[in-house]
Design an enzyme around this catalytic site. Sequence first.
Site, short mmCIF file in Angstrom:
data_model
loop_
_atom_site.label_atom_id
_atom_site.label_comp_id
_atom_site.label_asym_id
_atom_site.label_seq_id
_atom_site.Cartn_x
_atom_site.Cartn_y
_atom_site.Cartn_z
N CYS A 1 0.67 -1.19 0.07
CA CYS A 1 -0.02 0.04 -0.04
C CYS A 1 0.82 1.30 0.05
O CYS A 1 0.33 2.29 -0.79
CB CYS A 1 -1.02 -0.13 1.20
SG CYS A 1 -1.31 -1.60 2.09
N ASP B 1 -2.67 -8.05 -5.03
CA ASP B 1 -3.08 -6.90 -4.37
C ASP B 1 -3.62 -5.79 -5.22
O ASP B 1 -3.32 -5.82 -6.42
CB ASP B 1 -1.92 -6.47 -3.44
CG ASP B 1 -2.16 -5.60 -2.50
OD1 ASP B 1 -3.16 -5.65 -2.06
OD2 ASP B 1 -1.37 -5.12 -1.68
N LYS C 1 -14.86 -3.42 6.81
CA LYS C 1 -14.32 -4.41 5.76
C LYS C 1 -15.51 -5.58 5.51
O LYS C 1 -16.34 -5.84 6.36
CB LYS C 1 -12.95 -5.05 6.18
CG LYS C 1 -12.85 -6.01 7.54
CD LYS C 1 -11.57 -6.61 7.65
CE LYS C 1 -11.62 -7.56 8.86
NZ LYS C 1 -10.46 -8.19 9.17
N HIS D 1 -8.60 -1.42 -0.01
CA HIS D 1 -7.41 -2.26 -0.26
C HIS D 1 -8.45 -3.64 -0.61
O HIS D 1 -9.24 -3.81 -0.04
CB HIS D 1 -6.76 -2.88 1.26
CG HIS D 1 -6.37 -1.76 1.98
ND1 HIS D 1 -4.77 -1.40 1.61
CD2 HIS D 1 -6.49 -0.70 2.74
CE1 HIS D 1 -4.42 -0.58 2.55
NE2 HIS D 1 -5.69 -0.02 3.02
#
Length: 640
Positions: free
Chosen positions: A328, A377, A463, A509
Amino acid sequence: MRQFEEGVTGIEVAKSLSNSLAKQVLAVSVNDEIWDLTRPIREDAEIRLHKWDDEEAKHAFWHSSAHLMAEAIEALYPGTKFGIGPTIENGFYYDVDPGDDVVITEADLPRIEKKMKELASQKSRYMREEISKSDALNMFEKKGDEYKIELISDLEDGTITLYNHGNFTDLCRGPHLPDTGSIKAIKLLSVAGAYWRGDEKRKQLTRIYGITFPKQNMLDDYLDKLEKAKERDHRKVGKELELFTFSQRVGQGLPLWLPKGAQLRERLENFLKKVQRQHGYEQVITPHIGQKELYVTSGHYAKYGEDSFKPISTPQDGEEFLLKPMNCPHHCEIYKSKPHSYRDLPVRMAEFGTVYRYEQSGELHGLTRVRGFTQDDAHIFCRPDQLKDEFKKVIDIIHHIFNALDFKDYITQVSLRDNEDHTRYIGSDENWEKAEQAIIEAAKEKNLETIIEYGEAAFYGPKLDFMVRDAIGRKWQLGTIQVDYNLPERFDLEYIGADNQKHRPIMIHRAPFGSMERFVAVLIEHTGGKFPLWLTPDQAVILPISEKFHDYAEKVSKFLNNYDIRTLIDERSEKIGKKIRDNELKRIPYLLIVGEKEVESETISVRRQGEGDKGTMNLDEFATYISHEVEYQLSTIDTL
Ligand SMILES: [Zn+2]
Ligand SMILES: [Zn+2]
């Protein structure tokens, strides 16, 4: 609602409802706390009775079994000291120290099991006892059990409970079964070393794993499932199929992908890249290390710096780099490399980024717990009003991938803030409420089977996690989609809004597989190595009936390779029956048999793994047939 006298016990309540219920009930929840069935309830409370199928019942059952095992060990190995004996997902363990000269191995387990059965049949009652901290310390000092003394020293005064049954007393919060009699089926499974309190510098104790059930047939079923799980253990199958290996010299927890495994992984990556391209992602590449300052800014240094791989220094004074624990921060810097307007968003950045995190050697496990792994990712930078749509798109991608890989059975968990305490979360209440609402709505609009957990969100955002159930019913945590208010703040990310003012983007993410390593492991455990046709290393093996037909086998192979069909030839001089059996075991989807008849008619005899004879086809026909099957698997259109 029924009323009961003060001091009534769970088991009495059950009996008042029905005798058969009383026989099945194993624990009781009193105001959401699990209690012994025999403990008197002295205040108004909401109670629930738990039968075997409830986790609460299993907990009491297996925890009581751990005490029973400890009693048996103490009887067989007098002077044994005891660490902790918790329940786990399936069964329980106890960490024991039988003394410096005594070794307990798996060969000793049947003897301990036998003793447990003998003790269980005595139907000893589990009795709860409350004592003061000093009395508890005295008691275990007399016994000479330094582990329990250490545990008690950490407890607050006045809260200490003991449980006695038969000849055994343990420090314990409970709850327990009424007596040992309901523990009918017992199996001790394995022995391992475990450092006291997980600390490598302290003594290694002997950890004994076991499982128990109220009925023998339940144990038989469990052991059967365990046997099946062993058969499809990804470490075993990975070796058989020559997918990956490990080398002590390269280092623990660092997988080496063999050619067939590397190709399989590459196919997975290409598939994912294609799906992502269709959804507007752009591929980026970033280095394996970054300056320490980068991770200090992101906060990852605080999380991984001390407890993971240490910074790498260079000949230049004061210059330090860290192995990348997360992609990230690098992606935030890419976002910052140019100004953004509200019209440019969302920006979707994808990378198969390899990251490194230290895991204790005892925690390493095949491909599922490693020290270096490649995440599938991606980071999405978007405006608050785009959050819900972006979530829906990520759900679509994950659904598409699961379909192509035959994961039909999955559930999702939405992790939200603790309702009572908002202080430990970063970001405004308004943003949180919007984001939580967006996730819940996205999941609902996509018809996901969802459980909502309060207090499970990370401090930086809510999330959505995906859990798949594999072919033998085990649950695996895979993909995750995570909202983040923290990194945009720390990296001072901006976009210029329609109002010409600076605004913060939201970061998402997401990693549908988690990592390529974990994903291949789960896929192997799910399929037992029988991968979908599009993905499997070898799609067809050609079996010439005798040496005479090797040339024709070559010709068939070349023909199919031209259609991108991956083939092997089994040129061993074995009987055809044996060749078929051996190749079925190799999990290759198609077996193509060629002999006199096939050479003359320029055909092949086709067998499908697990389905048997598919008849004779000419080469064109087979190439089309197999290509259609692959296309179908890959195009499993979203049904959401
Ligand atoms: Zn206990
Ligand atoms: Zn990330």
